[in-house]
Design an enzyme around this catalytic site. Sequence first.
Site, PDB file in Angstrom:
ATOM      1  NE  ARG A  60      -4.500   4.806  -5.399  1.00 39.41           N
ATOM      2  CZ  ARG A  60      -3.574   4.523  -6.328  1.00 39.41           C
ATOM      3  NH1 ARG A  60      -2.974   5.472  -6.986  1.00 39.41           N
ATOM      4  NH2 ARG A  60      -3.267   3.273  -6.573  1.00 39.41           N
TER       5      ARG A  60
ATOM      6  NE  ARG B  93      -4.577   2.852 -11.400  1.00 41.22           N
ATOM      7  CZ  ARG B  93      -4.561   1.941 -10.441  1.00 41.22           C
ATOM      8  NH1 ARG B  93      -4.170   0.712 -10.720  1.00 41.22           N
ATOM      9  NH2 ARG B  93      -4.940   2.246  -9.220  1.00 41.22           N
TER      10      ARG B  93
ATOM     11  CE  LYS C 238      -3.459  -3.974  -3.744  1.00 38.70           C
ATOM     12  NZ  LYS C 238      -2.644  -2.740  -3.700  1.00 38.70           N
TER      13      LYS C 238
HETATM   14  P1  AP5 Z   1       1.156  -2.834  -9.185  1.00 42.18           P
HETATM   15  O1  AP5 Z   1       1.344  -4.290  -9.291  1.00 42.18           O
HETATM   16  O2  AP5 Z   1       0.309  -2.146 -10.189  1.00 42.18           O
HETATM   17  O3  AP5 Z   1       0.722  -2.436  -7.703  1.00 42.18           O
HETATM   18  P2  AP5 Z   1      -0.675  -2.579  -6.955  1.00 42.18           P
HETATM   19  O4  AP5 Z   1      -0.395  -2.932  -5.562  1.00 42.18           O
HETATM   20  O5  AP5 Z   1      -1.608  -3.445  -7.737  1.00 42.18           O
HETATM   21  O6  AP5 Z   1      -1.122  -1.073  -7.019  1.00 42.18           O
HETATM   22  P3  AP5 Z   1      -2.535  -0.399  -7.287  1.00 42.18           P
HETATM   23  O7  AP5 Z   1      -2.253   1.077  -7.376  1.00 42.18           O
HETATM   24  O8  AP5 Z   1      -3.234  -1.004  -8.475  1.00 42.18           O
HETATM   25  O9  AP5 Z   1      -3.285  -0.732  -6.019  1.00 42.18           O
HETATM   26  P4  AP5 Z   1      -4.500  -0.032  -5.452  1.00 42.18           P
HETATM   27  O10 AP5 Z   1      -4.883  -0.966  -4.398  1.00 42.18           O
HETATM   28  O11 AP5 Z   1      -4.318   1.375  -5.046  1.00 42.18           O
HETATM   29  O12 AP5 Z   1      -5.441   0.132  -6.732  1.00 42.18           O
HETATM   30  P5  AP5 Z   1      -6.720  -0.655  -7.256  1.00 42.18           P
HETATM   31  O13 AP5 Z   1      -6.578  -0.752  -8.700  1.00 42.18           O
HETATM   32  O14 AP5 Z   1      -6.951  -1.888  -6.447  1.00 42.18           O
HETATM   33  O15 AP5 Z   1       2.629  -2.184  -9.178  1.00 42.18           O
HETATM   34  C1  AP5 Z   1       2.798  -0.773  -9.118  1.00 42.18           C
HETATM   35  C2  AP5 Z   1       3.992  -0.364 -10.035  1.00 42.18           C
HETATM   36  O16 AP5 Z   1       5.204  -0.911  -9.474  1.00 42.18           O
HETATM   37  C3  AP5 Z   1       3.923  -0.947 -11.459  1.00 42.18           C
HETATM   38  O17 AP5 Z   1       4.472  -0.021 -12.339  1.00 42.18           O
HETATM   39  C4  AP5 Z   1       4.776  -2.238 -11.388  1.00 42.18           C
HETATM   40  O18 AP5 Z   1       5.367  -2.569 -12.647  1.00 42.18           O
HETATM   41  C5  AP5 Z   1       5.840  -1.826 -10.365  1.00 42.18           C
HETATM   42  N1  AP5 Z   1       6.316  -2.928  -9.529  1.00 42.18           N
HETATM   43  C6  AP5 Z   1       5.556  -3.931  -8.987  1.00 42.18           C
HETATM   44  N2  AP5 Z   1       6.329  -4.735  -8.218  1.00 42.18           N
HETATM   45  C7  AP5 Z   1       7.579  -4.206  -8.261  1.00 42.18           C
HETATM   46  C8  AP5 Z   1       8.822  -4.582  -7.656  1.00 42.18           C
HETATM   47  N3  AP5 Z   1       8.920  -5.649  -6.865  1.00 42.18           N
HETATM   48  N4  AP5 Z   1       9.909  -3.815  -7.906  1.00 42.18           N
HETATM   49  C9  AP5 Z   1       9.820  -2.719  -8.718  1.00 42.18           C
HETATM   50  N5  AP5 Z   1       8.693  -2.318  -9.330  1.00 42.18           N
HETATM   51  C10 AP5 Z   1       7.571  -3.052  -9.099  1.00 42.18           C
HETATM   52  O19 AP5 Z   1      -7.870   0.355  -6.857  1.00 42.18           O
HETATM   53  C11 AP5 Z   1      -7.974   1.619  -7.481  1.00 42.18           C
HETATM   54  C12 AP5 Z   1      -9.177   2.354  -6.903  1.00 42.18           C
HETATM   55  O20 AP5 Z   1     -10.381   1.614  -7.178  1.00 42.18           O
HETATM   56  C13 AP5 Z   1      -9.193   2.553  -5.382  1.00 42.18           C
HETATM   57  O21 AP5 Z   1      -8.440   3.679  -4.979  1.00 42.18           O
HETATM   58  C14 AP5 Z   1     -10.696   2.698  -5.110  1.00 42.18           C
HETATM   59  O22 AP5 Z   1     -11.145   3.981  -5.471  1.00 42.18           O
HETATM   60  C15 AP5 Z   1     -11.299   1.702  -6.088  1.00 42.18           C
HETATM   61  N6  AP5 Z   1     -11.440   0.351  -5.484  1.00 42.18           N
HETATM   62  C16 AP5 Z   1     -10.783  -0.785  -5.859  1.00 42.18           C
HETATM   63  N7  AP5 Z   1     -11.152  -1.814  -5.079  1.00 42.18           N
HETATM   64  C17 AP5 Z   1     -12.051  -1.325  -4.193  1.00 42.18           C
HETATM   65  C18 AP5 Z   1     -12.772  -1.905  -3.112  1.00 42.18           C
HETATM   66  N8  AP5 Z   1     -12.649  -3.204  -2.778  1.00 42.18           N
HETATM   67  N9  AP5 Z   1     -13.600  -1.094  -2.393  1.00 42.18           N
HETATM   68  C19 AP5 Z   1     -13.755   0.214  -2.699  1.00 42.18           C
HETATM   69  N10 AP5 Z   1     -13.088   0.825  -3.708  1.00 42.18           N
HETATM   70  C20 AP5 Z   1     -12.240   0.059  -4.445  1.00 42.18           C
END
Ligand code: AP5
Length: 217
Positions: A174, A163, A13
């Site tokens: 998660r 992270r 994402k």
């Molecule tokens: P990346 O693009 O970083 O993936 P992502 O889907 O953004 O993963 P996240 O772990 O950031 O999502 P998340 O939803 O768990 O975390 P968030 O930060 O929102 O890609 C992942 C890896 O793969 C990278 O190394 C990238 O280079 C690689 N990659 C990408 N595409 C690829 C491909 N096609 N092929 C190969 N490699 C690829 O949230 C973190 C925490 O914050 C949550 O757990 C929660 O505690 C809190 N939080 C955030 N938002 C909320 C909310 N709305 N409500 C409550 N708590 C929240």
Amino acid sequence: MNLVILGAPGSGKGTQAARIAEKGRIRHISTGDLLREAVAKGTAIGKQAAGIMAAGKLVPDEIVLDLIREKLADARGRAGSEGWILDGYPRTLAQAEALEKVLKEIGEKIDAVVCIELDPEVVVKRLSNRRTCVSCKAVYHLVSNPPAVEGQCDACGGKLVLRDDDKPETIRKRLDVYKKETLPILSLYEGRYIVHRVDGSKPIDDVTSDIAGLIGL
Ligand code: AP5
């Protein structure tokens, strides 16, 4: 263009939202990045969120809603921005309904929803190899998207780190939270908006092209 990007942790994402935002000149709003920034700065919200995030749980809805409300208002007043892409929000049905209310208040709407689909086992492998820049938040992958110099961000030279919530046991937690709390949003959105599903297992550039084609960018 106002978009919501959904998908499991590690589905790509953040990577895709940043690319689509740049391509479409729209604002990338990531609640994960906003919360990590608050944690790094040691603000009141950051202090409240740190332990919850490290455990792979969701931060209370009210806290995230305040962050989102402020950023949406900010995006609206920003010259040169043609909309926004929400990454990591909404994450619960309650957040989805809260978002509808905020959008109504500010006279905006969601134009389309993109959902990146990926096998959970691929997620665990991917996230263990993710590295994020402490300064500009750029995201790398040690195998599929490595930085030119090990441990250093290509964009700003910042330090790259793993992270806190990217340990295998926290990743599984998660994923459970995503299945239970976030996936139901997809059914809700399928009844309300155009929902584009994309295959997140393809190479990064291909996923970007697929999304861009589907949303007409
Ligand atoms: P990346 O693009 O970083 O993936 P992502 O889907 O953004 O993963 P996240 O772990 O950031 O999502 P998340 O939803 O768990 O975390 P968030 O930060 O929102 O890609 C992942 C890896 O793969 C990278 O190394 C990238 O280079 C690689 N990659 C990408 N595409 C690829 C491909 N096609 N092929 C190969 N490699 C690829 O949230 C973190 C925490 O914050 C949550 O757990 C929660 O505690 C809190 N939080 C955030 N938002 C909320 C909310 N709305 N409500 C409550 N708590 C929240």
